[in-house]
Scaffold this motif. Structure first.
Motif, PDB file in Angstrom:
ATOM      1  N   VAL A 248      37.542  43.037  28.655  1.00 39.90           N
ATOM      2  CA  VAL A 248      37.392  41.780  29.406  1.00 39.90           C
ATOM      3  C   VAL A 248      37.967  41.925  30.805  1.00 39.90           C
ATOM      4  N   THR A 252      35.335  41.836  34.074  1.00 41.26           N
ATOM      5  CA  THR A 252      35.447  40.761  35.059  1.00 41.26           C
ATOM      6  C   THR A 252      35.836  41.303  36.431  1.00 41.26           C
ATOM      7  N   PHE A 255      32.725  42.879  38.048  1.00 38.79           N
ATOM      8  CA  PHE A 255      31.802  41.869  38.557  1.00 38.79           C
ATOM      9  C   PHE A 255      32.234  41.367  39.929  1.00 38.79           C
ATOM     10  N   VAL A 256      33.553  41.265  40.139  1.00 37.38           N
ATOM     11  CA  VAL A 256      34.064  40.715  41.394  1.00 37.38           C
ATOM     12  C   VAL A 256      34.085  41.754  42.501  1.00 37.38           C
ATOM     13  N   LEU A 272      32.464  33.987  39.554  1.00 37.16           N
ATOM     14  CA  LEU A 272      32.919  35.289  39.076  1.00 37.16           C
ATOM     15  C   LEU A 272      34.399  35.493  39.367  1.00 37.16           C
ATOM     16  N   SER A 273      34.852  35.009  40.510  1.00 36.83           N
ATOM     17  CA  SER A 273      36.281  35.087  40.825  1.00 36.83           C
ATOM     18  C   SER A 273      37.101  34.244  39.851  1.00 36.83           C
ATOM     19  N   LEU A 275      36.261  33.706  36.707  1.00 33.42           N
ATOM     20  CA  LEU A 275      36.300  34.473  35.459  1.00 33.42           C
ATOM     21  C   LEU A 275      37.356  35.563  35.530  1.00 33.42           C
ATOM     22  N   TYR A 276      37.421  36.265  36.664  1.00 39.08           N
ATOM     23  CA  TYR A 276      38.391  37.343  36.823  1.00 39.08           C
ATOM     24  C   TYR A 276      39.818  36.809  36.809  1.00 39.08           C
ATOM     25  N   THR A 277      40.021  35.620  37.375  1.00 43.15           N
ATOM     26  CA  THR A 277      41.365  35.068  37.498  1.00 43.15           C
ATOM     27  C   THR A 277      41.822  34.360  36.235  1.00 43.15           C
ATOM     28  N   LEU A 279      39.856  33.988  32.986  1.00 44.59           N
ATOM     29  CA  LEU A 279      39.415  34.400  31.651  1.00 44.59           C
ATOM     30  C   LEU A 279      40.386  35.351  30.953  1.00 44.59           C
ATOM     31  N   PRO A 280      40.818  36.462  31.564  1.00 40.28           N
ATOM     32  CA  PRO A 280      41.740  37.364  30.846  1.00 40.28           C
ATOM     33  C   PRO A 280      43.040  36.692  30.403  1.00 40.28           C
TER      34      PRO A 280
END
Length: 310
Positions: A248, A252, A255-256, A272-273, A275-277, A279-280
């Protein structure tokens, strides 16, 4: 000679110019932030209080949760306040601190995930020597290296970024300061420092990725030699949470940072930012609490100690 005006602050555009939508987004991010804080602090509390979780794997997991809390605490509270006050400006010093902390905590998290893969390698491939190799001193050293290296890399990266001159538009089409946006508004003719920093970061990431791949190559080779299916399943079960969390985080981030740059970032780039910030840090506690029987047993013991009648 171009007319260059010195920029002292930036404007974070967020997700919408409509105040009502800004408020809704701010409240949504606040709810997500509180969920991330509670779930990760629960993991940290359980590992700190339960004696049966005093193992190297959970020691690394506690530090991973701490990195998650710190990482998400950099952009989200600022975005929440901006959304409610409808003031999207940020000083250049605040932008520098955002990049410093987010880069440091992200790099530290990569090193912790690499250390966790090494821990799984020793546990499965060298079980008889596990306690000797993964001693408390070794674990503390690996975690200390993760924190220190992350901080050093974040410092170098931030120094390289803000050695540039910024001119023209001061609008950052994100809800936090990010490197691609700052590069777009830079008017420096030489970007050697920042590209050197990026190169160092790529080398560190590739080194960690190589270590993880080698570790899991030996892990899978060892597990497949186990004669029983039950033994193989048990060995794989100890690796699945770490592999899920690592996947994950990498997906992510890719993608960014690995997508082709665009002159006019779209709403997809901002999502997408997110999700990266977000989601994990939100996903990691769920993986380890729902799939790990030791964590669930520790939770039951904690509840029985505080609510014995239940």
């Amino acid at each position: 000679m171009p007319n260059v005006s010195r920029i002292t602050g930036f404007i974070l555009t967020g997700f919408s110019d409509i105040q009502e939508i800004q408020t809704v987004c701010g409240v949504f991010f606040l709810v997500m932030y509180l969920e991330i804080l509670m779930s990760n602090f629960l993991i940290i509390t359980l590992i700190s209080l339960d004696l049966q979780l005093q193992t190297p794997m959970f020691f690394f997991l506690k530090n991973l949760s701490l990195f998650d809390v710190l990482l998400v605490s950099v952009p989200i509270p600022n975005f929440f306040v901006n959304s409610l006050t409808h003031n999207n400006s940020i000083w250049i010093l605040g932008c520098a601190f955002q990049i410093l902390f987010m880069t440091s905590f992200s790099a530290g998290e990569i090193f912790i995930l690499t250390a966790m893969s090494y821990d799984r390698y020793i546990a499965i491939c060298c079980p008889l020597h596990y306690e000797v190799i993964m001693s408390s001193g070794t674990c503390v050293l690996m975690v200390a290296v993760s924190w220190v290296t992350g901080a050093l890399f974040g410092t170098v990266y931030t120094a390289g970024t803000f050695s540039m001159s910024f001119c023209g538009s001061n609008v950052i089409p994100q809800f936090f300061c990010d490197i691609p946006s700052l590069l777009r508004i830079s008017c420096s003719e030489t970007l050697g420092v920042i590209y050197t920093s990026i190169g160092i970061g790529m080398c560190l990431c590739m080194s960690c990725f190589t270590c993880v791949v080698i570790s899991y190559f030996y892990i899978f080779s060892t597990v497949l030699k186990i004669p029983t299916t039950k033994g193989q399943s048990k060995a794989f079960a100890t690796c699945i949470p770490h592999l899920t969390v690592l996947t994950v985080f990498i997906v992510t981030a890719c993608f960014v940072y690995l997508k082709p740059p665009s002159d006019a970032p779209s709403i997809t780039d901002r999502l997408l930012s997110v999700l990266y910030t977000v989601l994990p840090p939100a996903f990691n506690p769920l993986v380890y609490s729902l799939r790990n029987s030791d964590v669930k047993c520790a939770m039951r013991r904690l509840l029985q100690n505080h609510f014995p009648s239940g």
